[in-house]
Enzyme design. Structure first.
Site, PDB file in Angstrom:
ATOM      1  N   SER A 217       0.843  -1.193   0.000  1.00  0.00           N
ATOM      2  CA  SER A 217       0.000   0.000   0.000  1.00  0.00           C
ATOM      3  C   SER A 217       0.879   1.244   0.000  1.00  0.00           C
ATOM      4  CB  SER A 217      -0.967  -0.050   1.183  1.00  0.00           C
ATOM      5  OG  SER A 217      -1.986   0.916   1.052  1.00  0.00           O
ATOM      6  N   GLU A 341      -9.110  -5.423  -4.314  1.00  0.00           N
ATOM      7  CA  GLU A 341      -8.511  -4.415  -3.437  1.00  0.00           C
ATOM      8  C   GLU A 341      -9.552  -3.645  -2.620  1.00  0.00           C
ATOM      9  OE1 GLU A 341      -5.422  -3.788  -2.761  1.00  0.00           O
ATOM     10  OE2 GLU A 341      -4.191  -4.493  -4.415  1.00  0.00           O
ATOM     11  N   HIS A 426      -7.660  -5.646  -0.197  1.00  0.00           N
ATOM     12  CA  HIS A 426      -6.425  -4.933   0.094  1.00  0.00           C
ATOM     13  C   HIS A 426      -5.823  -5.438   1.401  1.00  0.00           C
ATOM     14  CE1 HIS A 426      -3.717  -1.556  -0.344  1.00  0.00           C
ATOM     15  NE2 HIS A 426      -4.020  -1.084   0.846  1.00  0.00           N
TER      16      HIS A 426
END
Length: 551
Positions: A217, A341, A426
């Site tokens: 990320s 995600e 995610h």
């Protein structure tokens, strides 16, 4: 999106209080250039050293200064207690571990420490340096446990803390005039950690000439920044970007002289010290006042991060640097994303998921939910994989590999079907990379990671770990994983066997698919396109006009 990483599972997660530090174990005693230290032995058998200082405390006159080397110590340092996190606003996920109420400021400016995990009797092993995520506004080293990865793959794992939020990213003429010209102080922390590795890791059994940086990320975006940074030249030899991007903010926009950015620094500085802004006055502002100036509704910190300051990063931005191997640190790269995600965020969006008593999750319109998540994840992949790989390969850098993580076999109970609601969301790949499934908290982990999916996920974790470690060791993941330059393709990680998926994702094909998708009404279509803006998505808002929606 960038300011709410992991907020979407707050209703389900619960972090316990910090545990009592383990006892020091003489088997971990080392003599290093900094001094003697002793750590502990993890349950996995790994040797662990916690809270090792890699840079001087960035306090007082060192606030908003590039990181400086840490001093050594006399006597024996007992490295068994986790480092104090860097300043951040506690959220529902982090509050218990930080010892603060959600929405309160926690942590200490004296926070530039790292943890090291190594197999026993390590000698000349590859080094993997992890940069954590958290929107560049929250996170800390103790969230991650590198012991199993170190033992499984015979590598040294280093987990780094760094300045975040306004302490990590602040562009102001007064600070530039004060000396360094740098706006990305967090990036100088990463560089300082890599310099520490060069100077010290041999003592821990690592090979200073075989260093891989990897992160997820915002941590992945910071890896891209390290690749573009002239300050990091020669300090690492491979890179892995997990669900990151190559986005950066122009200096003028970050300062507020052009463009539109949340909380530009020139405005914030005047709010903090008045019209007469100097570096000395800025460094004297109480920490609480700095954070109050950046805190939005719900406790989110909103500010520009990864700034193209022309010193720590090229003035033209990170992505522009990737056009030629002469303008970035052209080391072998793996870059990838997760198939679902944005289910992490959309799971707590009342437009998509109904929640009863805050516990029972029911998707309102399964087809719409699937479509929205599919397109948002695809544009994340375009930004974080295809455009990066295309740019590097077009410029002559062939050592690029791509992946997609698809595991969506999480368990279910009467409250939640995690496979349906979260899927391959995610951050879901992190437990697989580290082969450590104590990650999302004591309420969610038992739902997602069950005895029924244990065999498959553990096999996938071994496979992914071996790819990551082989890449760290030799600069090539090997197996059947082909380079992007051999024809655009990414390996798909899932139980039952991983294989290559051919094809390039583009904004043109995405726009065509959105326009032709009967699952999405015109109203929802433009709302969807509007949501797909930001550093992990459509930076230039090209998608709006392409889909008949206002820019």
């Amino acid at each position: 999106m960038r300011a709410v990483i992991l907020f979407a599972i707050l209703a389900l997660t619960a972090c316990g209080e910090r545990t009592t530090p383990p006892e020091a174990d003489p088997a971990t005693r080392l003599a290093t250039p900094q001094g003697s230290l002793v750590g502990h032995v993890a349950d996995s058998g790994a040797h662990v050293w916690r809270a090792i200082p890699f840079a001087a405390a960035p306090v007082g006159e060192r606030r908003w200064h590039p990181a400086e080397p840490a001093a050594g110590w006399s006597g024996e340092y007992e490295a068994v207690t986790p480092p104090t996190p860097c300043p951040q606003v506690a959220n529902g996920l982090s509050a218990d571990l930080l010892g603060a109420d959600a929405g309160a400021l926690a942590g200490s400016e004296d926070c530039l420490y790292l943890d090291v995990y190594a197999p026993p009797n390590a000698t000349n092993l590859p080094v993997m340096v992890w940069i954590h995520g958290g929107a560049n506004t929250w996170g800390w080293a103790d969230q991650y446990d590198g012991s199993q990865l170190a033992m499984d793959q015979n590598v040294i794992v280093v987990i780094v803390q760094y300045r975040m939020g306004p302490l990590g990213f602040f562009a102001h003429p007064a600070l530039r005039d004060d000396g360094s010209g740098i706006a990305n102080f967090a990036l100088t922390d990463h560089v300082a950690a890599l310099n520490w590795v060069q100077d010290n890791i041999t003592s821990y059994g690592g090979d200073r000439d075989t260093v891989t940086v990897f992160g997820e990320s915002a941590g992945g975006t910071n890896i891209a920044a390290l690749m573009a940074s002239p300050l990091a030249t020669g300090l690492f030899h491979r890179a892995i970007i997990q669900s990151g991007s190559a986005s950066s903010v122009p200096l003028d926009a970050a300062e507020g002289r052009t463009g539109v950015e949340d909380n530009p620094s020139i405005v914030i500085a005047q709010e903090l010290v008045g019209e007469m802004v100097t570096a000395e006055r800025l460094r004297g502002v109480p920490l609480e006042d700095i954070y109050a100036a950046y805190t939005a509704e719900g406790g989110r910190i909103e500010l520009p991060t990864v700034i193209s300051d022309g010193v720590s990063l090229p003035a033209d931005g990170v992505m522009a640097a990737f056009a030629s191997p002469d303008t970035f640190n052209a080391v072998p790269l793996i870059t990838g994303t997760n198939r679902d995600e944005t289910k992490l965020y959309n799971a707590l969006d009342d437009r998509f998921v109904a929640r009863h008593l805050g516990l029972f999750f029911r998707i309102r319109d399964p087809e719409l939910y699937a479509a929205v998540n599919d397109y948002q994840a695809r544009i994340w992949a375009i930004n974080g994989v295809d455009e990066i790989a295309d740019a590097m390969v077009a410029g002559g850098h062939d050592d690029v590999w791509a992946y997609r993580f698809d595991w969506d076999e999480g368990g279910a109970n009467i409250f939640l079907d995690s496979a349906e609601v979260f899927g391959a969301m995610h951050s879901m790949e992190i437990p697989f990379v580290f082969n450590h499934f104590d990650f999302f908290g004591s309420r969610l982990d038992p739902i997602v990671f069950t005895s029924g999916n244990a065999d498959g996920r553990e096999a996938l974790a071994r496979e992914m770990g071996s790819y990551w470690a082989r890449f760290a060791r030799q600069g090539d993941p090997g197996g059947n994983w082909t380079r992007w330059s051999e024809g655009p393709a990414r390996i798909r990680f899932d139980t039952g066997g991983s294989g290559m998926m051919a094809g390039r994702m583009t904004l043109d094909s995405l726009a065509q698919d959105i326009g032709a998708d009967n699952r999405v009404s015109q109203e929802h279509r433009c709302d969807l396109v509007a949501s797909m803006q930001g550093p992990y998505f459509d930076d230039t808002n090209e998608l709006g006009p392409m889909t008949g929606c206002a820019p």
